[in-house]
Scaffold this motif. Structure first.
Motif, PDB file in Angstrom:
ATOM      1  N   VAL A 262     -18.581  17.945  -6.524  1.00 14.66           N
ATOM      2  CA  VAL A 262     -17.708  18.548  -5.516  1.00 14.66           C
ATOM      3  C   VAL A 262     -17.918  20.053  -5.529  1.00 14.66           C
ATOM      4  CG1 VAL A 262     -15.967  16.720  -5.770  1.00 14.66           C
ATOM      5  CG2 VAL A 262     -15.708  18.855  -7.049  1.00 14.66           C
ATOM      6  N   ASP A 263     -17.502  20.678  -4.454  1.00 14.39           N
ATOM      7  CA  ASP A 263     -17.483  22.137  -4.399  1.00 14.39           C
ATOM      8  C   ASP A 263     -16.193  22.543  -3.685  1.00 14.39           C
ATOM      9  OD1 ASP A 263     -18.217  24.824  -4.589  1.00 14.39           O
ATOM     10  OD2 ASP A 263     -20.316  24.382  -4.129  1.00 14.39           O
ATOM     11  N   VAL A 264     -15.861  23.808  -3.790  1.00 18.45           N
ATOM     12  CA  VAL A 264     -14.658  24.345  -3.150  1.00 18.45           C
ATOM     13  C   VAL A 264     -15.071  25.515  -2.273  1.00 18.45           C
ATOM     14  CG1 VAL A 264     -12.389  25.384  -3.491  1.00 18.45           C
ATOM     15  CG2 VAL A 264     -13.201  23.630  -5.087  1.00 18.45           C
ATOM     16  N   ASP A 265     -14.639  25.509  -1.028  1.00 17.38           N
ATOM     17  CA  ASP A 265     -14.956  26.575  -0.088  1.00 17.38           C
ATOM     18  C   ASP A 265     -14.095  27.794  -0.411  1.00 17.38           C
ATOM     19  OD1 ASP A 265     -15.284  28.277   2.096  1.00 17.38           O
ATOM     20  OD2 ASP A 265     -15.415  26.636   3.541  1.00 17.38           O
ATOM     21  N   CYS A 266     -14.731  28.865  -0.868  1.00 19.58           N
ATOM     22  CA  CYS A 266     -14.019  30.104  -1.188  1.00 19.58           C
ATOM     23  C   CYS A 266     -14.276  31.192  -0.148  1.00 19.58           C
ATOM     24  CB  CYS A 266     -14.420  30.591  -2.582  1.00 19.58           C
ATOM     25  SG  CYS A 266     -13.922  29.502  -3.925  1.00 19.58           S
ATOM     26  N   GLY A 267     -14.808  30.802   0.992  1.00 13.42           N
ATOM     27  CA  GLY A 267     -15.017  31.749   2.073  1.00 13.42           C
ATOM     28  C   GLY A 267     -13.718  32.056   2.796  1.00 13.42           C
ATOM     29  N   PHE A 268     -13.822  32.768   3.896  1.00 18.62           N
ATOM     30  CA  PHE A 268     -12.630  33.202   4.628  1.00 18.62           C
ATOM     31  C   PHE A 268     -12.573  32.631   6.035  1.00 18.62           C
ATOM     32  CE2 PHE A 268     -13.356  36.259   1.284  1.00 18.62           C
ATOM     33  CZ  PHE A 268     -12.108  36.269   0.677  1.00 18.62           C
ATOM     34  N   GLY A 269     -13.325  31.561   6.254  1.00 17.31           N
ATOM     35  CA  GLY A 269     -13.283  30.881   7.533  1.00 17.31           C
ATOM     36  C   GLY A 269     -12.272  29.742   7.510  1.00 17.31           C
TER      37      GLY A 269
END
Length: 312
Positions: A262-269
């Motif tokens: 798994v991964d986690v979206d740490c962007g700002f979108g």
């Protein structure tokens, strides 16, 4: 007795989760740590103390932890779901605990409990993962004392705070990525895709309320939460997300899991805080870390397990 620690942000469903941990046979609840989340840290800590008092557990040490995320400000709480005090405005009806918070912070208590435990400890994280990320980053020597980390969080098919993100992960995506992607401690992730399917209905809640004073007190905390879920689910009932995660912690295998990266979206979108699971059956082998994601369960068995122990 299997040692258990809960990291929590009570929250109505957290209250049910704490009560389950206190009631489950064969489990030794050795500590509770609190984190910001559904409401502010001072309130989550007070709520944890009072729920433990309701369950007759003045002996369990409680320590307050992070009051904000690792990096970026927390945008809002969940008062519209849990009420202004986190417990539908009813926290004041619970007993005061004879013993207050420990004289140390949450991470210090976690380290102390893990180091002194005679056997590896299951840690159940049912709030934002800030405390757990700080623990794992600053104290790698205790990793081997954690038997398993059970995390309630994430949404694979659409969130509850945004179209992509579930509340706990969205509240501190950087901490969540540290825990779920960058560390090596065994993790079972219990996403809202499954916890929502384990929703309980009005008759279930009525049965719990009729079972005795503790059950009645728990149900009395649910008015705001139940109203929110009546709108969300389209029927009388509610989702006790965190109690489902604790159920898996105290009865391993109750939920059916699949290992996957798994991964986690740490962007700002619009995807910030979203959990991205690689569910491709024919993906090429690589060196990414896998976590066990709970995707299915016998839903009636889960509800029966929760009721039987919460009603004791």
């Amino acid at each position: 007795m299997s040692p258990l620690i809960i990291d929590t942000d009570p929250g109505v469903d957290d209250a049910f989760a704490l009560a389950l941990a206190c009631a489950a046979p064969g489990v030794d609840l050795i500590g509770v740590t609190t984190v910001f989340g559904n409401v502010g840290l001072a309130t989550t800590t007070r709520n944890a103390l009072r729920v433990l008092a309701l369950c007759g557990r003045d002996d369990v040490p409680v320590a307050a932890g992070a009051e904000r995320p690792l990096v970026h400000p927390h945008q809002h709480r969940a008062r519209h779901v849990h009420g202004t005090d986190g417990l539908s405005g009813r926290s004041g009806t619970l007993p005061e605990r004879a013993t207050g918070v420990a004289g140390v912070d949450a991470v210090s208590l976690l380290v102390s409990l893990l180091e002194s435990a005679p056997s590896p400890v299951t840690v159940v994280a049912i709030g934002p993962l800030t405390n757990i990320a700080l623990l794992l980053a600053a104290h790698p020597a205790v990793h081997g004392k954690i038997a398993r980390l059970v995390v309630m969080g994430g949404a694979l098919a659409g969130g509850n705070v945004t179209a992509a993100a579930e509340f706990n992960i969205w509240s501190d995506p950087e901490a969540a990525r540290r825990v779920l992607v960058e560390e090596s401690v065994p993790v079972t992730l219990v996403p809202m895709d499954l916890t929502t399917r384990c929703a309980v209905d009005g008759p279930w809640l009525d049965s719990l309320a009729a079972a005795g004073p503790r059950g009645a007190a728990l149900v009395s905390l649910t008015a705001a939460y139940r109203e929110h879920y009546a709108r969300s689910l389209g029927r009388d009932g509610m989702v006790i997300h965190d109690a489902v995660a604790v159920a898996e912690a105290v009865k391993p295998g109750l939920l059916h899991t699949t290992a996957m990266p798994v991964d986690v979206d740490c962007g700002f979108g619009p995807g910030r805080g979203g959990v991205i699971a690689d569910r491709r059956p024919a993906r090429q082998p690589d060196d990414r870390r896998e976590v066990d994601v709970a995707l299915s369960a016998d839903l009636d068995q889960v509800r029966a397990f929760l009721l039987s122990h919460l009603a004791d």
